[in-house]
Each structure stands twice: as C-alpha cells, then as structure tokens.
Design a protein around this motif. Sequence first.
Motif, PDB file in Angstrom:
ATOM      1  N   ILE A 199       0.832  -1.204   0.000  1.00 46.83           N
ATOM      2  CA  ILE A 199       0.000   0.000   0.000  1.00 46.83           C
ATOM      3  C   ILE A 199       0.865   1.252   0.000  1.00 46.83           C
ATOM      4  CG2 ILE A 199      -1.576   1.376   1.425  1.00 46.83           C
ATOM      5  CD1 ILE A 199      -3.116  -1.247   1.954  1.00 46.83           C
ATOM      6  N   VAL A 200       1.851   1.321   0.867  1.00 44.90           N
ATOM      7  CA  VAL A 200       2.710   2.507   0.926  1.00 44.90           C
ATOM      8  C   VAL A 200       3.407   2.713  -0.421  1.00 44.90           C
ATOM      9  CG1 VAL A 200       4.735   3.534   2.026  1.00 44.90           C
ATOM     10  CG2 VAL A 200       3.001   2.382   3.422  1.00 44.90           C
ATOM     11  N   GLU A 201       3.970   1.660  -0.950  1.00 47.21           N
ATOM     12  CA  GLU A 201       4.676   1.724  -2.236  1.00 47.21           C
ATOM     13  C   GLU A 201       3.723   2.126  -3.371  1.00 47.21           C
ATOM     14  OE1 GLU A 201       6.023  -1.890  -5.055  1.00 47.21           O
ATOM     15  OE2 GLU A 201       7.038  -1.863  -3.118  1.00 47.21           O
ATOM     16  N   THR A 202       2.536   1.537  -3.386  1.00 44.99           N
ATOM     17  CA  THR A 202       1.572   1.791  -4.464  1.00 44.99           C
ATOM     18  C   THR A 202       1.018   3.212  -4.404  1.00 44.99           C
ATOM     19  OG1 THR A 202       0.984  -0.551  -4.500  1.00 44.99           O
ATOM     20  CG2 THR A 202      -0.549   0.968  -5.550  1.00 44.99           C
ATOM     21  N   VAL A 203       0.638   3.685  -3.217  1.00 43.87           N
ATOM     22  CA  VAL A 203       0.107   5.046  -3.094  1.00 43.87           C
ATOM     23  C   VAL A 203       1.177   6.068  -3.486  1.00 43.87           C
ATOM     24  CG1 VAL A 203      -0.801   6.780  -1.492  1.00 43.87           C
ATOM     25  CG2 VAL A 203      -1.651   4.436  -1.398  1.00 43.87           C
ATOM     26  N   THR A 204       2.406   5.827  -3.074  1.00 43.43           N
ATOM     27  CA  THR A 204       3.504   6.712  -3.456  1.00 43.43           C
ATOM     28  C   THR A 204       3.642   6.764  -4.975  1.00 43.43           C
ATOM     29  OG1 THR A 204       4.648   6.241  -1.379  1.00 43.43           O
ATOM     30  CG2 THR A 204       5.981   7.146  -3.167  1.00 43.43           C
ATOM     31  N   ILE A 218       0.873   9.286   3.499  1.00 44.24           N
ATOM     32  CA  ILE A 218       1.655   8.656   2.432  1.00 44.24           C
ATOM     33  C   ILE A 218       1.695   9.676   1.305  1.00 44.24           C
ATOM     34  CG2 ILE A 218       1.901   6.734   0.824  1.00 44.24           C
ATOM     35  CD1 ILE A 218       0.077   5.077   2.630  1.00 44.24           C
ATOM     36  N   ALA A 219       2.898  10.043   0.884  1.00 45.15           N
ATOM     37  CA  ALA A 219       3.077  11.074  -0.148  1.00 45.15           C
ATOM     38  C   ALA A 219       2.286  12.318   0.277  1.00 45.15           C
ATOM     39  CB  ALA A 219       2.700  10.542  -1.523  1.00 45.15           C
ATOM     40  N   ASP A 220       1.373  12.815  -0.587  1.00 50.09           N
ATOM     41  CA  ASP A 220       0.617  14.014  -0.199  1.00 50.09           C
ATOM     42  C   ASP A 220      -0.812  13.681   0.253  1.00 50.09           C
ATOM     43  OD1 ASP A 220      -0.326  13.355  -2.715  1.00 50.09           O
ATOM     44  OD2 ASP A 220      -0.428  15.416  -3.424  1.00 50.09           O
ATOM     45  N   LEU A 221      -1.019  12.445   0.719  1.00 50.33           N
ATOM     46  CA  LEU A 221      -2.324  12.014   1.203  1.00 50.33           C
ATOM     47  C   LEU A 221      -2.259  11.717   2.697  1.00 50.33           C
ATOM     48  CD1 LEU A 221      -3.298   9.488  -1.625  1.00 50.33           C
ATOM     49  CD2 LEU A 221      -3.833  11.917  -1.506  1.00 50.33           C
TER      50      LEU A 221
END
Length: 179
Positions: A125-130, A158-161
């Motif tokens: 999830i972290v990798e995919t959302v990024t 995560i990233a800008d979310l």
Amino acid sequence: MRIISGNYGGRPLKTLPGQTTRPTSDKVRGAMFNMIGPYFDGGRVLDLFAGSGGLSIEAISRGMDQAVLVERDRQAQLIIADNIQMTKEAEKFQLLKMEAQQALQVVQGPFDVVFLDPPYAKETIVETVTALCQKNLLAEEVMVVCETDKQVELPEEIADLGIWKEKIYGISKVTVYVR
C-alpha cells in the motif's frame, strides 16, 4: 456475494473458490461505500488488486462512470469477466491482466477513487500510493480506499495524502486516504 446497492443492486457476484483471493464481504463492502459515498455523480475508479471485481462493480452500480480493474491471477480474471458481463454494461469496465506495478506504467489518470486490497498489505500500500502520486494518476478530490487485516498499521500520511477515515469491521480494517 451480491451487489449491495445501485443500478445492479441484488445481482449475484461470482467469486473464486479457495484462498487465492479474499473477496470483500457484502457487509464490509456496504460499510466501505457508506464511508466514501454511498453514491457517486460520475468519475473513474481504479481497482489495482481486483479479485472478483466486486468493489469496482459496486462503484459503477452506485454512479461511477468507468472502472479499470487490474488482476494478475488467470482464474480471477475469468471470474471478473463473468461479473462484468452480468452488469450488461461491459463498456464501463476495462480489465488489465497484469501485475499492479506493471499496470501503473500503462494506466491513464486521473482516478477519483482507488481501491487497494493487496496481499501483504502494508508494504504494498505505501509503495503503491507513493507511485500513484508520483505518476500523477490521482484526481484532486481522490479517495484511496485500503482494505487490510485489522492488525496492519498504515502511516498517517503517504506522499501528499493523509488518513481521513479508518474503521474496523470484524477482521478487516478500512482506511481512506485523501489530500
């Protein structure tokens, strides 16, 4: 399993026997859509680990315009194809038969809702959302809906979310990220 609400409400969904996929139960799917909708006024949905396709089909049933479903498992792809045919609106769906990371290289955004229910949830999830953020595939008002085991702790951002809502349903946890 069945479609809970909307244009296809009550129609049965086929699922894959065995442990290859974990279809989201009707109860969790209904609760998930009550968190994020429950109905939509158009938009595009991306389901990166589609399984039976139930989440995307439910989203279209509730008013989304188009869904892109990604699934690598051959048996699951056949089930998704059957479930899409059941809607009698196959033109609203695109099934990509590949790995999620491969699909991120070819899909065109923006997406208004993204469903993530991967195996080995936290890392993926972290990798995919990024990756979704970096590739500019998300609409400004996007909702990224993650379904995990209730034990999984996802980061606040995560990233800008950031996490907007998070609820536990039995053994499942639903986490919704927004900008």
